[in-house]
Design an enzyme around this catalytic site. Structure first.
Site, PDB file in Angstrom:
ATOM      1  N   ARG A 221       0.843  -1.183   0.000  1.00  0.00           N
ATOM      2  CA  ARG A 221       0.000   0.000   0.000  1.00  0.00           C
ATOM      3  C   ARG A 221       0.885   1.242   0.000  1.00  0.00           C
ATOM      4  NH1 ARG A 221      -3.437  -2.661  -1.625  1.00  0.00           N
ATOM      5  NH2 ARG A 221      -5.470  -3.168  -0.735  1.00  0.00           N
ATOM      6  N   HIS A 269      -1.438   0.487  -9.744  1.00  0.00           N
ATOM      7  CA  HIS A 269      -2.149  -0.499  -8.901  1.00  0.00           C
ATOM      8  C   HIS A 269      -2.704  -1.638  -9.761  1.00  0.00           C
ATOM      9  CE1 HIS A 269      -4.142  -0.971  -4.745  1.00  0.00           C
ATOM     10  NE2 HIS A 269      -4.108  -2.155  -5.339  1.00  0.00           N
TER      11      HIS A 269
HETATM   12  P1  NDP Z   1      -2.137 -11.909   4.295  1.00  0.00           P
HETATM   13  O1  NDP Z   1      -3.079 -11.388   5.307  1.00  0.00           O
HETATM   14  O2  NDP Z   1      -2.269 -13.314   3.822  1.00  0.00           O
HETATM   15  O3  NDP Z   1      -0.629 -11.768   4.853  1.00  0.00           O
HETATM   16  C1  NDP Z   1      -0.166 -10.653   5.533  1.00  0.00           C
HETATM   17  C2  NDP Z   1       1.287 -10.879   5.941  1.00  0.00           C
HETATM   18  O4  NDP Z   1       1.798  -9.664   6.497  1.00  0.00           O
HETATM   19  C3  NDP Z   1       1.459 -11.974   7.006  1.00  0.00           C
HETATM   20  O5  NDP Z   1       2.635 -12.711   6.758  1.00  0.00           O
HETATM   21  C4  NDP Z   1       1.628 -11.161   8.287  1.00  0.00           C
HETATM   22  O6  NDP Z   1       2.414 -11.779   9.304  1.00  0.00           O
HETATM   23  C5  NDP Z   1       2.383  -9.948   7.770  1.00  0.00           C
HETATM   24  N1  NDP Z   1       2.253  -8.812   8.672  1.00  0.00           N
HETATM   25  C6  NDP Z   1       1.110  -8.137   8.990  1.00  0.00           C
HETATM   26  N2  NDP Z   1       1.391  -7.168   9.890  1.00  0.00           N
HETATM   27  C7  NDP Z   1       2.710  -7.243  10.122  1.00  0.00           C
HETATM   28  C8  NDP Z   1       3.588  -6.519  10.966  1.00  0.00           C
HETATM   29  N3  NDP Z   1       3.164  -5.521  11.753  1.00  0.00           N
HETATM   30  N4  NDP Z   1       4.892  -6.867  10.972  1.00  0.00           N
HETATM   31  C9  NDP Z   1       5.337  -7.889  10.219  1.00  0.00           C
HETATM   32  N5  NDP Z   1       4.545  -8.624   9.393  1.00  0.00           N
HETATM   33  C10 NDP Z   1       3.260  -8.297   9.358  1.00  0.00           C
HETATM   34  O7  NDP Z   1      -2.182 -10.901   3.079  1.00  0.00           O
HETATM   35  P2  NDP Z   1      -2.009 -11.194   1.508  1.00  0.00           P
HETATM   36  O8  NDP Z   1      -0.715 -11.876   1.293  1.00  0.00           O
HETATM   37  O9  NDP Z   1      -3.236 -11.807   0.946  1.00  0.00           O
HETATM   38  O10 NDP Z   1      -1.956  -9.687   0.943  1.00  0.00           O
HETATM   39  C11 NDP Z   1      -0.957  -8.802   1.394  1.00  0.00           C
HETATM   40  C12 NDP Z   1      -1.221  -7.388   0.922  1.00  0.00           C
HETATM   41  O11 NDP Z   1      -0.852  -7.237  -0.453  1.00  0.00           O
HETATM   42  C13 NDP Z   1      -2.669  -6.901   0.952  1.00  0.00           C
HETATM   43  O12 NDP Z   1      -3.092  -6.556   2.243  1.00  0.00           O
HETATM   44  C14 NDP Z   1      -2.584  -5.677   0.050  1.00  0.00           C
HETATM   45  O13 NDP Z   1      -2.144  -4.564   0.799  1.00  0.00           O
HETATM   46  C15 NDP Z   1      -1.487  -6.067  -0.958  1.00  0.00           C
HETATM   47  N6  NDP Z   1      -2.056  -6.362  -2.281  1.00  0.00           N
HETATM   48  C16 NDP Z   1      -1.781  -5.503  -3.315  1.00  0.00           C
HETATM   49  C17 NDP Z   1      -2.260  -5.740  -4.571  1.00  0.00           C
HETATM   50  C18 NDP Z   1      -1.879  -4.858  -5.702  1.00  0.00           C
HETATM   51  O14 NDP Z   1      -2.441  -4.989  -6.781  1.00  0.00           O
HETATM   52  N7  NDP Z   1      -0.918  -3.973  -5.529  1.00  0.00           N
HETATM   53  C19 NDP Z   1      -3.132  -6.886  -4.846  1.00  0.00           C
HETATM   54  C20 NDP Z   1      -3.324  -7.762  -3.718  1.00  0.00           C
HETATM   55  C21 NDP Z   1      -2.814  -7.481  -2.491  1.00  0.00           C
HETATM   56  P3  NDP Z   1       1.946 -13.166   9.989  1.00  0.00           P
HETATM   57  O15 NDP Z   1       2.177 -14.227   8.926  1.00  0.00           O
HETATM   58  O16 NDP Z   1       2.845 -13.332  11.137  1.00  0.00           O
HETATM   59  O17 NDP Z   1       0.492 -13.009  10.341  1.00  0.00           O
HETATM   60  C1  OXD Z   2      -5.586  -5.155  -3.338  1.00  0.00           C
HETATM   61  C2  OXD Z   2      -6.140  -5.972  -4.414  1.00  0.00           C
HETATM   62  O1  OXD Z   2      -5.799  -5.479  -2.153  1.00  0.00           O
HETATM   63  O2  OXD Z   2      -6.131  -5.489  -5.558  1.00  0.00           O
HETATM   64  O3  OXD Z   2      -4.900  -4.156  -3.645  1.00  0.00           O
HETATM   65  O4  OXD Z   2      -6.547  -7.104  -4.169  1.00  0.00           O
END
Ligand code: NDP
Ligand code: OXD
Length: 306
Positions: A221, A269
């Site tokens: 993000r 994005h």
């Molecule tokens: P998940 O919820 O599956 O995974 C989140 C990960 O982040 C976990 O490993 C978690 O740790 C870690 N995490 C969260 N908070 C912290 C912290 N404070 N310190 C360290 N690690 C942390 O999410 P997804 O993999 O499904 O998606 C990740 C992100 O990717 C989405 O939230 C979104 O922001 C972004 N995204 C962007 C897209 C784009 O087009 N640019 C499309 C899709 C997603 P733990 O394993 O220990 O819980």
């Molecule tokens: C996001 C998505 O979370 O596109 O950015 O899924």
């Protein structure tokens, strides 16, 4: 039982068709059309205006059309006891992997430099030192990216809140694991969710701990990044550049310095997007689980924010 799709941009027909194939009994409306509001049990939403979701009195769950749920949790009117379910979709994950692999490969194989050489008719063969890839966020998407980078022969480390082990990956956990993780990341890939803890996490303090010449890929993000810190570190030569897919303000305003900063690639994005034909399965399975009194996949921990 009905579901309302709330989204502002792309048309919803493909979603309606994909849901109808898997759950013909589900009545689907597209906002602002809702049918009787008290019959709406689910919303499938991306960036609904604040207050819209709270307007459905009998909701059973809120589905995010994307993996991120920050757009739901930032709406203070959303009832705190309702399950919020993030998108888990094989197509979305695959596309995110493609984006990350492309960014790593183009940095490693110096594609920009090759293009610049080509423009001058230069036949120049630079060295391609090995790169270590560091992935922040080892969730659904981060894990898949780590595995693909491993398959391409990169040394991969990862950072997550809990530091859960992942085969072949050097995993670091929590704040105490961050400095070591950063010091080993020649390409830093951010795939974190947006939460209170992760806001501004890509700052001079953290990016300054990367090895000299490191490259940033932010597909998480925009709020993760302190924009001016990145620009300064590139200008100072500490970082070689960045590929950025998410921004504090989207669309990225035309006067934003990222558009023209040397070494910075801006993408709108598009790292990943949800494919209704596959993602509908997640929604329908989650509804079935909820109706059976079970915990569906992807339920967000409200206090943690992801
Ligand atoms: P998940 O919820 O599956 O995974 C989140 C990960 O982040 C976990 O490993 C978690 O740790 C870690 N995490 C969260 N908070 C912290 C912290 N404070 N310190 C360290 N690690 C942390 O999410 P997804 O993999 O499904 O998606 C990740 C992100 O990717 C989405 O939230 C979104 O922001 C972004 N995204 C962007 C897209 C784009 O087009 N640019 C499309 C899709 C997603 P733990 O394993 O220990 O819980
Ligand atoms: C996001 C998505 O979370 O596109 O950015 O899924």
């Amino acid at each position: 039982m009905s579901l309302v799709i709330i989204r502002k941009s792309a048309p919803a027909e493909i979603w309606i068709q994909a849901l109808a194939e898997r759950a013909p009994e589900l009545i689907v409306h597209v906002w602002p059309e809702t049918g009787p509001v008290d019959e709406v049990e689910y919303v499938l939403s991306w960036a609904a205006d604040p207050g819209v979701i709270a307007g459905f009195p009998n909701l059973k769950a809120i589905f995010s059309l994307g993996a991120g749920v920050d757009h739901v949790l930032s709406d203070a009117t959303v009832p705190s006891d309702l399950p919020v379910i993030r998108m888990i979709d094989e197509s979305l994950t695959r596309r995110m992997v493609q984006y990350v692999v492309h960014a790593v490969l183009s940095r490693h194989r110096r594609v920009e430099e090759m293009r610049a050489n080509q423009a001058q008719g230069l036949w120049k063969r630079p060295a391609f030192p090995d790169l270590r890839v560091g992935i922040m966020g080892l969730g659904e998407i981060g894990r898949a990216c780590a595995q693909q980078c491993l398959a391409l022969g990169y040394q991969v480390s990862g950072w997550s809140r809990r530091g859960e082990p992942l085969a072949g990956v050097e995993v670091h956990g929590g704040e105490q694991g961050l400095p070591m993780f950063l010091s080993r990341s020649d390409v830093l890939v951010c795939l974190l969710p947006q939460t209170r803890e992760t806001a501004g996490i890509l700052s001079r303090d953290t990016l300054g701990q990367l090895p000299k010449g490191a490259y940033l890929v932010n597909a998480g993000r925009g709020e993760h990044l302190v924009d001016d810190d990145l620009l300064a570190l590139i200008a100072e030569g500490h970082l070689s550049g960045a590929m950025l897919d998410a921004f504090r303000k989207e669309p990225l305003p035309s006067d934003n310095p990222f558009w023209t900063a040397p070494g910075v690639t801006v993408t709108p994005h598009i790292a990943g997007w949800t494919e209704p034909s596959t993602a509908a399965r997640h929604v329908v399975e989650a509804i079935a689980a909820l109706r059976a009194g079970q915990q569906p996949r992807g339920v967000v921990h409200r206090a943690r924010g992801y």
